[in-house]
Write a protein that holds these residues in place. Structure first.
Motif, PDB file in Angstrom:
ATOM      1  N   LEU A   1      -2.338  13.376  17.163  1.00 12.53           N
ATOM      2  CA  LEU A   1      -1.256  14.246  16.712  1.00 12.53           C
ATOM      3  C   LEU A   1      -1.690  15.706  16.718  1.00 12.53           C
ATOM      4  CD1 LEU A   1       0.131  12.333  13.595  1.00 12.53           C
ATOM      5  CD2 LEU A   1       1.055  12.331  15.919  1.00 12.53           C
ATOM      6  N   GLU A   2      -0.710  16.596  16.898  1.00 10.66           N
ATOM      7  CA  GLU A   2      -0.970  18.031  16.844  1.00 10.66           C
ATOM      8  C   GLU A   2       0.331  18.762  16.541  1.00 10.66           C
ATOM      9  OE1 GLU A   2      -2.369  18.815  20.861  1.00 10.66           O
ATOM     10  OE2 GLU A   2      -0.329  19.241  21.505  1.00 10.66           O
ATOM     11  N   THR A   3       0.203  19.994  16.035  1.00 10.88           N
ATOM     12  CA  THR A   3       1.396  20.817  15.841  1.00 10.88           C
ATOM     13  C   THR A   3       1.442  22.020  16.779  1.00 10.88           C
ATOM     14  OG1 THR A   3       0.335  22.140  14.104  1.00 10.88           O
ATOM     15  CG2 THR A   3       1.640  20.201  13.400  1.00 10.88           C
ATOM     16  N   ASP A   4       0.286  22.560  17.164  1.00  9.04           N
ATOM     17  CA  ASP A   4       0.198  23.827  17.887  1.00  9.04           C
ATOM     18  C   ASP A   4       0.782  24.963  17.058  1.00  9.04           C
ATOM     19  OD1 ASP A   4      -0.662  25.401  20.006  1.00  9.04           O
ATOM     20  OD2 ASP A   4       1.221  25.236  21.114  1.00  9.04           O
ATOM     21  N   ALA A   5       0.847  24.776  15.748  1.00  4.03           N
ATOM     22  CA  ALA A   5       1.374  25.814  14.863  1.00  4.03           C
ATOM     23  C   ALA A   5       0.552  27.097  15.014  1.00  4.03           C
ATOM     24  CB  ALA A   5       1.319  25.326  13.412  1.00  4.03           C
TER      25      ALA A   5
ATOM     26  N   ASN B   1       0.844  -1.187   0.000  1.00 10.68           N
ATOM     27  CA  ASN B   1       0.000   0.000   0.000  1.00 10.68           C
ATOM     28  C   ASN B   1       0.881   1.240   0.000  1.00 10.68           C
ATOM     29  OD1 ASN B   1      -1.914   1.952   0.294  1.00 10.68           O
ATOM     30  ND2 ASN B   1      -2.585   1.341   2.331  1.00 10.68           N
ATOM     31  N   THR B   2       0.895   1.971  -1.120  1.00  9.97           N
ATOM     32  CA  THR B   2       1.764   3.151  -1.242  1.00  9.97           C
ATOM     33  C   THR B   2       1.012   4.448  -1.005  1.00  9.97           C
ATOM     34  OG1 THR B   2       1.362   3.204  -3.620  1.00  9.97           O
ATOM     35  CG2 THR B   2       3.294   1.971  -2.865  1.00  9.97           C
ATOM     36  N   ALA B   3      -0.273   4.351  -0.679  1.00 12.83           N
ATOM     37  CA  ALA B   3      -1.068   5.558  -0.438  1.00 12.83           C
ATOM     38  C   ALA B   3      -0.552   6.293   0.798  1.00 12.83           C
ATOM     39  CB  ALA B   3      -2.532   5.179  -0.251  1.00 12.83           C
ATOM     40  N   LYS B   4      -0.516   7.601   0.716  1.00  6.41           N
ATOM     41  CA  LYS B   4      -0.083   8.387   1.860  1.00  6.41           C
ATOM     42  C   LYS B   4      -1.144   8.333   2.959  1.00  6.41           C
ATOM     43  CE  LYS B   4       2.771  11.810  -0.566  1.00  6.41           C
ATOM     44  NZ  LYS B   4       2.960  13.267  -0.812  1.00  6.41           N
ATOM     45  N   PRO B   5      -0.719   8.236   4.223  1.00  5.88           N
ATOM     46  CA  PRO B   5      -1.708   8.199   5.313  1.00  5.88           C
ATOM     47  C   PRO B   5      -2.398   9.548   5.460  1.00  5.88           C
ATOM     48  CG  PRO B   5       0.520   8.383   6.194  1.00  5.88           C
ATOM     49  CD  PRO B   5       0.663   8.138   4.723  1.00  5.88           C
ATOM     50  N   ARG B   6      -3.657   9.516   5.866  1.00  8.93           N
ATOM     51  CA  ARG B   6      -4.381  10.743   6.155  1.00  8.93           C
ATOM     52  C   ARG B   6      -4.086  11.152   7.592  1.00  8.93           C
ATOM     53  NH1 ARG B   6     -10.490   9.423   4.711  1.00  8.93           N
ATOM     54  NH2 ARG B   6      -9.933   7.540   5.886  1.00  8.93           N
ATOM     55  N   LEU B   7      -3.791  12.431   7.775  1.00 10.17           N
ATOM     56  CA  LEU B   7      -3.433  12.935   9.100  1.00 10.17           C
ATOM     57  C   LEU B   7      -4.419  14.003   9.555  1.00 10.17           C
ATOM     58  CD1 LEU B   7       0.434  13.291   8.668  1.00 10.17           C
ATOM     59  CD2 LEU B   7      -0.872  11.297   9.422  1.00 10.17           C
ATOM     60  N   PHE B   8      -4.609  14.079  10.859  1.00  9.31           N
ATOM     61  CA  PHE B   8      -5.511  15.056  11.485  1.00  9.31           C
ATOM     62  C   PHE B   8      -4.679  15.866  12.469  1.00  9.31           C
ATOM     63  CE2 PHE B   8     -10.214  15.409  12.884  1.00  9.31           C
ATOM     64  CZ  PHE B   8     -10.030  16.684  13.415  1.00  9.31           C
ATOM     65  N   ASP B   9      -4.474  17.145  12.176  1.00 11.82           N
ATOM     66  CA  ASP B   9      -3.794  18.040  13.115  1.00 11.82           C
ATOM     67  C   ASP B   9      -4.854  18.528  14.105  1.00 11.82           C
ATOM     68  OD1 ASP B   9      -2.392  19.944  14.526  1.00 11.82           O
ATOM     69  OD2 ASP B   9      -1.489  20.887  12.769  1.00 11.82           O
ATOM     70  N   THR B  10      -4.842  17.981  15.309  1.00 14.53           N
ATOM     71  CA  THR B  10      -5.905  18.270  16.270  1.00 14.53           C
ATOM     72  C   THR B  10      -5.719  19.581  17.024  1.00 14.53           C
ATOM     73  OG1 THR B  10      -4.815  17.020  18.053  1.00 14.53           O
ATOM     74  CG2 THR B  10      -6.334  15.800  16.606  1.00 14.53           C
ATOM     75  N   HIS B  11      -4.667  20.334  16.693  1.00 13.66           N
ATOM     76  CA  HIS B  11      -4.462  21.610  17.402  1.00 13.66           C
ATOM     77  C   HIS B  11      -3.543  22.497  16.574  1.00 13.66           C
ATOM     78  CE1 HIS B  11      -4.730  23.525  21.541  1.00 13.66           C
ATOM     79  NE2 HIS B  11      -3.922  24.350  20.886  1.00 13.66           N
ATOM     80  N   CYS B  12      -4.145  23.429  15.837  1.00 13.18           N
ATOM     81  CA  CYS B  12      -3.377  24.362  15.008  1.00 13.18           C
ATOM     82  C   CYS B  12      -4.082  25.706  14.992  1.00 13.18           C
ATOM     83  CB  CYS B  12      -3.247  23.821  13.584  1.00 13.18           C
ATOM     84  SG  CYS B  12      -2.458  24.969  12.433  1.00 13.18           S
ATOM     85  N   HIS B  13      -3.362  26.760  15.355  1.00 13.73           N
ATOM     86  CA  HIS B  13      -3.940  28.111  15.412  1.00 13.73           C
ATOM     87  C   HIS B  13      -3.833  28.764  14.029  1.00 13.73           C
ATOM     88  CE1 HIS B  13      -4.479  28.102  19.790  1.00 13.73           C
ATOM     89  NE2 HIS B  13      -3.315  27.472  19.855  1.00 13.73           N
TER      90      HIS B  13
END
Length: 270
Positions: A213-217, A3-15
């Motif tokens: 996952l989160e970035t807090d960006a 499976n070469t599909a890129k994973p879907r990601l959820f940034d749960t905290h980004c300003h």
């Protein structure tokens, strides 16, 4: 077949409403999408930006979500003339007219570093716990050197809606205590720093089903990217580090994190 599909990601905290993403938020969101960030939650800090975070979600209504609340850091500057009850009345009024993209209360919590009265912080937090409980919404918790007190208040006020403990950097015992209360643990750029050995060891031992996952960006830059604004497009680097710490396949761990993020906010994971 691999499976070469890129994973879907959820940034749960980004300003996403903060200045570094202005004036072209759409361009920054496209950069995030190009990096496999398919969904993102924008927490608010107070009355001053409730309208902004809600408006931003109209860019991609089924991908961008928001939360409404009062961040402890801004309590002295965001409508300081208002009493706790007046602020909560505004929050309840705003929730009553919010759309389906409002999926949490927050960012709220306690901060032992900021120069804001601890009594005021606790009163505002307790009131928000009550509102979230009655609204059936999870809560996004901010904590700096206050995790033990947060646990006490959540238990004392019988808050049962769960949420996310944002920017986790505590002990395994503290993390497990929040997990037992229905919270997910927000994992961000701090784990990319080799010197954060204690946090890295703790995260490696926490159950995968309790992590998001989160970035807090634009805050909390990753290791090697200090001195520049953080960005949701860097979320894959957090994922890669987490996979290394847990000795898991990146694709497999991403699938778990995707489901965790939707579960805590009550969103359909497709």
């Amino acid at each position: 077949m691999t499976n070469t599909a890129k994973p879907r990601l959820f940034d749960t905290h980004c300003h996403l409403d903060f200045e570094p993403f202005q004036p072209d938020v759409r361009w920054h969101w496209q950069q995030a999408c190009d990096a496999s960030v398919s969904r993102l939650l924008i927490p608010s800090v107070g009355i001053s930006n409730w309208g902004a975070v809600q408006e931003l979600t109209t860019i991609a209504p089924q991908q961008l979500y928001y939360a409404l609340g009062f961040h402890p850091y801004f309590l002295n500057t965001d409508c300081p003339e208002m009493s706790c009850s007046e602020r909560m009345a505004f929050l309840e009024e705003r929730l009553a007219i919010s759309d389906e993209n409002c999926v949490a209360i927050g960012e709220c919590g306690l901060d032992a570093i900021v120069d804001v009265s601890p009594a005021l912080q606790e009163a505002i937090l307790i009131a928000q716990l009550s509102i979230a409980q009655h609204a059936g919404l999870p809560i996004i918790l901010h904590s700096r050197k206050t995790q033990s007190r947060l646990l006490q208040l959540i238990k004392r006020h019988k808050f049962t809606r769960g949420g996310v403990l944002h920017a986790f950097s505590g002990s395994e015992q503290q993390a497990q205590a929040f997990i037992q209360l229905g919270f997910k643990i927000g994992i961000g750029g701090v784990i990319t720093y080799p010197r954060a050995a204690k946090t890295r060891r703790t995260v490696a031992r926490l159950p995968l089903e309790s992590l998001v996952l989160e970035t807090d960006a634009p805050d909390m830059p990753l290791c090697g990217l200090q001195g520049q604004a953080n960005h949701p497009k860097y979320l894959p680097l957090v994922l890669q580090t987490l996979a290394q710490l847990k000795t898991c396949d990146v694709t497999d761990i991403a699938a778990h994190l995707w489901l965790n993020s939707h579960q805590v906010f009550g969103i359909d994971a497709d």
